[in-house]
Write an enzyme that holds these catalytic residues in place. Structure first.
Site, short mmCIF file in Angstrom:
data_model
loop_
_atom_site.label_atom_id
_atom_site.label_comp_id
_atom_site.label_asym_id
_atom_site.label_seq_id
_atom_site.Cartn_x
_atom_site.Cartn_y
_atom_site.Cartn_z
N ASP A 165 4.98 2.66 -1.46
CA ASP A 165 3.87 2.97 -0.57
C ASP A 165 4.37 3.44 0.78
O ASP A 165 3.69 4.17 1.49
CB ASP A 165 2.95 1.76 -0.39
CG ASP A 165 1.68 2.13 0.35
OD1 ASP A 165 0.84 2.83 -0.26
OD2 ASP A 165 1.54 1.79 1.53
N LEU A 194 -1.47 4.96 0.26
CA LEU A 194 -2.35 5.12 -0.89
C LEU A 194 -3.71 5.63 -0.43
O LEU A 194 -4.33 6.50 -1.05
CB LEU A 194 -2.48 3.77 -1.61
CG LEU A 194 -3.14 3.84 -2.98
CD1 LEU A 194 -2.35 4.77 -3.91
CD2 LEU A 194 -3.20 2.44 -3.58
#
EC number: 1.3.7.7
Lengths: 418, 527
Positions: free
Chosen positions: B290, B426
């Site tokens: 991420d 995300l």
């Protein structure tokens, strides 16, 4: 005069200096700039009192004196000239520039009046310069506004037109309410000082009737008298009682009947009394100790005793102008203890000994007193909140009932789990 | 003369107050006029301290100046000593008193007290707060330890071995109004204790004069904040031979380097080298997928010397950001900040003028700002996310929870604090996917700028509804005018309440009076 118990005290103080009033004055007159000529301490004081942070480029600043200014290596007057030039180039929208003296500038005897005079010639028609002192060696807290207003009086043109002049900074919405009520009473020519724009100064003269909205304007009152203005003697418009007497005094000065006043303000009084009721329930019988700071202490004491039924232990005030406060003092209960000046340590000893339910004090003292289990209200909030007038009486009481109510909630038995 | 609209640092006597307030059994008599007591609120409001700073202000006035201000100073000193019975007395002056030259320190020394008296000369017209704190701490250390200089041998950092005990260190520099000092101290003590190293004294935070006198029981000093403690560490090194550490343990790499430095100085073998990297979640969080989006994010850094330098290193080496601006208001550390900037191919910004910082920020066009509370405001105006890394202190910089900047937990806190203001990886990806759908609303793009959009929407809808609400109630001109004077954050509530009241009373036109009637009505009801 009622039989109050006057006392004087000297010693170490815990009070702001007059520079602090810049915090509300610069908001009242958005076309003015306040330039303090002082030290890093002055700059730090104002930014700390102004709520620590600035959200936009502020309309106040400090020309910080440096070693070379003091050692005579640089001509302080020339240096100030340079700073002012830079400032005006950066902020061309400034219409009035207040040069504000500080403790260090007073001690080195920097002649701000002469500087202002020179600058007035140079920037004629563009920016006006006035000077006053907000120094801690001469002024406390709200006295700074007195100095600033006094400095503007020579710029006010003369006029013999009859008018009501409200003197002292008010919150804009409160000012509007007052004007509306006065118009309903039949007074049509009403102006405010300070005005909302520094360039729109009211004209004054022998038919100007001055009604003070704030109790800390001794010097301003004196100079307005010199200009022929009539000063209407009245208590200050805090709470229902003070505001009612204030409206009545104004009406008398304009030969308006008392009946008319009551007719107009009775509905206001009735609904305000209703709103005040719940606060009174909390405040009633509670012991109050006011430490000196905002100079509003005597009026607040009168309101909190007469209308909210609080018991007064001691009413501190940084200084006392008995003449200006005459009407207020007359309304205080007999034997009220008024202490002018301060010895902060001795006063705190008295606070602890008298076991008060609520102490009105400065921000430096509030948390330490709370930590000792004493509820407090910071006095600086009085000068930032709209508290004047009949319609605001419940809000004013609310400032004092809230800490007590909060204390009740937090110490309530239902929260105790062990 | 210097035009100042806002200043990062207060005057030097506020620095002295930070030292006095951090310690126990100390009192500071400050020769100062009325008004200088404002500094108390920095401690009682910003730090939420339940005690007043141990300071007596002489409070001289204009009328005293013609008379004997020296007598006033003596009177205040005597009263303060009688009342507070300090074990050490600090005596000094603020800017104005410096001009009248009463020499309060010399006066105090002539009054026959038996406690140590530290005479503070802090030039208010050339120096600032951190310098004042550093000088005060140094003068205090010197005063309390100077008599021991001649009797004491140079301290050998290896002597703990001969003495048959664990090595001892002092942690020097943490003070009130210092950025997260309270928690840094706990974190560093914990880390050193795990390595078998004991803390002898933490100072000035929480220390008494007796603690200062026993600083020399330790082998090594940890200089935790150079701004405050370097002068004292140098003096202790010169006079007692005490070594001190130079690495500031902020970030994983610096924490590991710091642990190494302490071990080297004490000649203590480091046995758990391999474990150290896993003590904090930062390395893994930074490596996890991420965090890919963090790569090359442009970051602008401004703060005090210690935190700005540390932030630059973490940003570049531990989070993979690109540092596009670096600066400090700490002139005393300008050389080090310049060197750090040079390594990043940047020119350091050394200034006390926040407008210059804002200009530099604008030019650098960063995606994240790491700065002081003032840079937070500047960044907000420019619509750039910001995290606060340095003093000057704000009440929000004294969080209730444990949140150090230093050591392992400090690295965790930093990861969260710097990354959360950014749009998450995300989330950014999903917004990109869905942004063409009709349900998509502009304001929902991220958690950034929400408040701004909401306020605007609120005001707009306010205007529309004011004219005609669906119950057929009309707002008159006076009513509308009154409503606009209500602060925006409660305007919605006032409007709803007034309309509710109007319906209740069968009022069809809302005037300013209705508004006040409603106000009184609800004020009564709410109790």
């Amino acid at each position: 005069m009622s039989k109050v118990d006057f006392n004087k005290e000297t010693g170490p103080r815990e009070v702001f200096c007059g520079l602090t009033s810049i915090v509300w004055l610069h908001r009242r007159m958005p076309d003015a700039f306040f330039l303090v000529v002082g030290s890093r301490t002055c700059a730090h004081l104002i930014q700390s009192a102004a709520g620590v942070m600035i959200f936009a480029e502020p309309r106040f600043g400090t020309a910080i004196l440096e070693e070379k200014d003091l050692a005579g290596l640089a001509d302080a007057h020339e240096e100030l000239d340079r700073v002012v030039n830079d400032l005006i180039a950066r902020r061309p929208e400034i219409k009035t520039l207040f040069l504000v003296g500080s403790c260090p500038s007073e001690v080195i005897k920097l002649d701000l009046a002469t500087v202002a005079e020179k600058l007035n010639k140079r920037f004629f028609g563009q920016v006006r310069f006035v000077n006053y002192s907000g120094s801690g060696i001469e002024t406390t807290f709200t006295q700074g506004e007195d100095g600033a207003l006094k400095a503007l009086i020579p710029l006010m043109e003369s006029s013999n037109e009859e008018k009501l002049l409200l003197v002292g900074t008010l919150a804009n919405n409160v000012e509007d309410r007052f004007k509306k009520i006065f118009r309903n009473l039949g007074i049509s020519n009403i102006e405010s000082f300070p005005p909302r724009q520094s360039t729109e100064l009211p004209k004054i003269g022998k038919n100007t009737k001055v009604l003070l909205t704030q109790p800390y304007l001794s010097d301003t009152v004196r100079d307005l008298k010199h200009r022929g203005c009539e000063i209407i003697s009245a208590p200050f418009p805090l709470g229902i009682e003070g505001s009612t007497k204030w409206f009545l005094a104004a009406a008398r000065a304009f030969n308006i009947s008392e009946l008319k006043v009551h007719e107009i303000i009775s509905p206001l009084i009735n609904r305000s009394k209703l709103a005040l009721e719940s606060h009174k329930e909390i405040l009633k019988g509670k012991k109050l100790f006011l430490l000196p700071e905002s100079q509003l202490e005597i009026s607040l004491a009168r309101f909190l005793h007469n209308e909210c039924e609080m018991d007064l232990i001691e009413v501190g005030t940084p200084y006392l102008n008995k003449d200006l406060m005459k009407e207020e003092i007359n309304l205080l209960p007999d034997n009220t203890k008024i202490v002018e000046g301060q010895h902060v340590e001795k006063q705190l000893d008295r606070v602890r000994k008298s076991n008060p339910d609520l102490v009105v004090c400065g921000m430096g003292l509030a948390n330490p007193l709370e930590a000792e289990g004493i509820s407090t209200k910071w006095s600086i909030e009085m000068v930032f909140s709209p508290i004047h007038g009949i319609d605001q009486a419940a809000d004013l009481a609310g400032l004092f009932s809230k800490p007590l109510r909060r204390n009740q909630i937090l110490t309530s038995k239902t929260l105790v789990t062990h | 003369m210097e035009l100042t609209l806002w200043t990062y640092e207060g005057p030097p006597h506020v620095g002295a107050m930070r030292i006095a307030s951090s310690m126990k059994d100390i009192h500071y008599v400050l020769h100062a006029p009325q008004g200088d007591t404002y500094a108390d609120l920095l401690f009682t409001m910003i730090e939420r301290r339940g005690q007043r700073p141990p300071v007596t202000y002489t409070t001289f006035q204009a009328r005293d100046l013609g008379g004997d201000t020296a007598e006033l100073v003596k009177k205040n000193i005597k009263e303060a000593v009688d009342r507070f019975r300090p074990k050490t007395l600090l005596v000094g002056e603020s800017c104005t008193a410096e001009l009248i030259q009463d020499q309060p320190g010399a006066l105090a020394k002539g009054m026959g007290f038996d406690m140590p008296i530290v005479n503070l000369e802090l030039p208010a017209y050339s120096k600032k707060e951190n310098w004042g704190a550093s000088e005060t701490f140094y003068q205090l250390t010197r005063t309390l330890l100077k008599e021991k200089v001649s009797f004491s041998e140079k301290i050998n950092p290896l002597r703990w071995k001969k003495l048959g005990r664990r090595p001892k260190i002092n942690i020097l520099g943490p003070s009130l109004l210092g950025f997260r000092c309270r928690d840094d101290v706990i974190e560093i003590q914990r880390i050193l204790s795990e390595q078998g190293i004991d803390t002898n004294v933490v100072a000035p935070l929480g220390a008494s004069p007796e603690d200062i006198e026993r600083l020399i029981d330790a082998e090594v000093n940890i200089c935790l904040y150079q701004e405050i403690a370097e002068a004292s560490c140098e003096w202790l090194k010169r006079n007692f031979g005490m070594e001190y550490t130079k690495t500031i343990p902020i970030g994983i790499k610096n924490t590991i380097e710091f642990i190494n430095e302490v071990h080297n100085k004490l000649d203590l073998p480091l046995t758990n080298k391999q474990e150290l990297e896993h003590k904090s979640k930062l390395p893994w969080y930074s490596k996890s997928v991420d965090s890919n989006y963090l790569t090359g994010k442009r970051v602008f850094i401004f703060g005090d010397g210690t935190h700005a330098i540390a932030a630059a290193k973490i940003a570049k080496e531990e989070l993979g950001f690109e540092v596009v601006g670096l600066g400090t208001y700490t002139r005393e550390m300008a050389r080090q900040v310049r060197a750090t900037a040079k390594d990043l191919n940047l020119e350091a910004l050394i200034t006390n003028n926040y407008l210059e910082v804002e200009d530099a920020m604008k030019k650098a066009a960063p995606e994240l700002v790491l700065g002081t509370q003032m840079e937070r405001h500047s960044a907000k105006r420019l619509g750039i996310p910001c995290s606060v890394i340095s003093t000057p202190m704000h009440v929000q910089d004294v969080p209730a929870r444990y949140s150090p900047q230093m050591g392992w937990e400090g690295a965790n806190v930093i990861f969260d604090d710097w990354v959360h203001p950014l749009m998450m990886g995300l989330e950014e990806h999903l917004i990109d996917m869905f942004k063409h759908d009709f349900e998509f609303v502009d304001g929902h793009q991220s958690h950034l700028g929400h408040t701004a959009t909401n306020t605007k929407d609120f005001l707009k809808s306010d205007e529309k509804k004011e004219k005609n609400s669906k119950e057929g109630i009309i707002w008159t001109e006076s009513g509308r005018a009154e409503l606009t004077k209500v602060p925006f954050f409660v305007r919605g509530k006032v409007k709803t309440n007034t309309e509710k009241y109007a319906i209740l009373r069968g009022i069809l036109e809302i005037s300013d009076e209705t508004l006040y009637d409603a106000k009184a009505y609800f004020s009564k009801l709410n109790y």
